[in-house]
Design an enzyme around this catalytic site. Structure first.
Site, short mmCIF file in Angstrom:
data_model
loop_
_atom_site.label_atom_id
_atom_site.label_comp_id
_atom_site.label_asym_id
_atom_site.label_seq_id
_atom_site.Cartn_x
_atom_site.Cartn_y
_atom_site.Cartn_z
N ARG A 1 0.85 -1.18 0.00
CA ARG A 1 0.00 0.00 0.00
C ARG A 1 0.89 1.24 0.00
NH1 ARG A 1 -3.07 -2.92 -1.71
NH2 ARG A 1 -5.07 -3.64 -0.92
N HIS B 1 1.08 -0.29 -10.45
CA HIS B 1 0.10 -1.07 -9.68
C HIS B 1 -0.30 -2.33 -10.46
CE1 HIS B 1 -3.04 -0.63 -6.27
NE2 HIS B 1 -2.81 -1.92 -6.51
#
Length: 319
Positions: free
Chosen positions: A234, A282
């Site tokens: 994250r 990502h």
């Protein structure tokens, strides 16, 4: 005489429109394989008719209040930080633990660790014979994994099987990934010890108030000089400014970053231009409909049969 197995569940699919066709096909196949009768739709006239919501934050459902008979909200995402604090969501929430996503994460982490462990970028094709630039064995390197849930445990097991010395750290010292052969587990206050070992640090912690900014000026200084950081977990786990300072000083050798505080990462962000940062957009691990649909089907079977759900979110812990 009807039984629970004869019941048709009404499942609302709430994700992006362009996800519908692929997910509908994969979910229908998974339901059929389990003998589940499911009326799967992107809309129902009466929200009170819905038994389950198959959900992504990108979908149209923003208020769960009308869905008074929903027995399960099944997330299609591994992370639930964008939904767990929603006060309208009082129904049971399950996060996605997808075998395909887990395998993708293992491959991403293994690939990048091996790239820097073997020094693959040392051998420029320029006619110079660098025969003395020889990498050590994996057993000479220490990998620390912060976050030992399902993903962390899988990554730890793979790296240990290759021969790396692996330490796992979590707040509790347990982790949802369970015990892993050849991996030492550390907990809570032992974070400085874990960081002090890390030739490679892989961060796979959830985004919670307790993990945001965990890697800051103070904790980055605990790493050995020349450590490599991989963050496919994250973005808010790391202080951007502190990491850039550690890279500029050479204390951190390189950072491979897949997640960021703002996504897409703005073109002007220093990470794009820093010679010691590799940005991946990502893509380390993404839910795969073909494998994740089996998880959805299993939880809908459990909903139909009144059994405990897999991967139920603990609202107090935030994951």
């Amino acid at each position: 005489m009807s039984t629970d197995q004869d019941r048709t569940l009404r499942a609302l699919f709430s994700a992006r429109d362009d996800d519908w066709e692929e997910w509908r096909s994969a979910l229908s196949a998974a339901f059929a394989a389990r003998g589940l009768k499911v009326d799967l739709s992107r809309s129902f006239a009466d929200p009170a008719e819905v038994d389950a919501i198959i959900y992504a934050p990108t979908g149209p459902v923003k208020d769960f209040t009308p869905y008074v008979n929903v027995g399960l909200v099944q997330s299609l995402w591994a992370g639930v930080e964008r939904i767990v604090g929603d006060r309208t969501l009082t129904q049971p929430l399950a996060r996605m633990v997808d075998p395909g996503l887990r395998q993708s994460m293992v491959e991403w982490c293994l690939g990048w660790v091996l790239r820097f462990h073997l020094g693959m970028d040392n051998y420029r094709q320029d006619g110079v014979w660098r025969h003395r630039v020889v990498p050590p064995l994996a057993s000479d390197r220490h990998v620390v994994i912060a976050g030992m849930g399902e993903l962390g445990g899988a990554v730890a097991g793979m790296l240990a099987s290759v021969g790396f010395r692996v330490t796992g750290w979590s707040a509790s010292g347990r982790g949802g990934g369970g015990s892993v052969d050849g991996v030492e587990m550390l907990a809570g206050d032992a974070l400085p010890l874990a960081l002090s070992r890390a030739d490679f640090l892989i961060t796979l912690l959830p985004d919670t108030p307790g993990t945001r900014g965990l890697l800051n000026e103070s904790t980055l200084a605990m790493l050995p000089k020349g450590a490599v950081i991989l963050n496919p977990g994250r973005g808010p786990l790391i202080s951007d400014d502190a990491l850039l300072a550690a890279l500029d000083s050479g204390h951190v050798r390189h950072a491979v970053l897949d997640v960021f505080r703002t996504e897409p990462l703005p073109p002007e962000h220093p990470f794009w231009h820093h010679p010691a940062v590799t940005v991946t957009p990502h893509i380390a691990a993404e839910t795969k409909p073909s494998t994740a649909s089996t998880v959805v089907a299993e939880n809908l079977v459990r909903l139909r049969d009144g059994q405990p759900f897999l991967h139920l979110v603990d609202r107090d812990r935030g994951y």
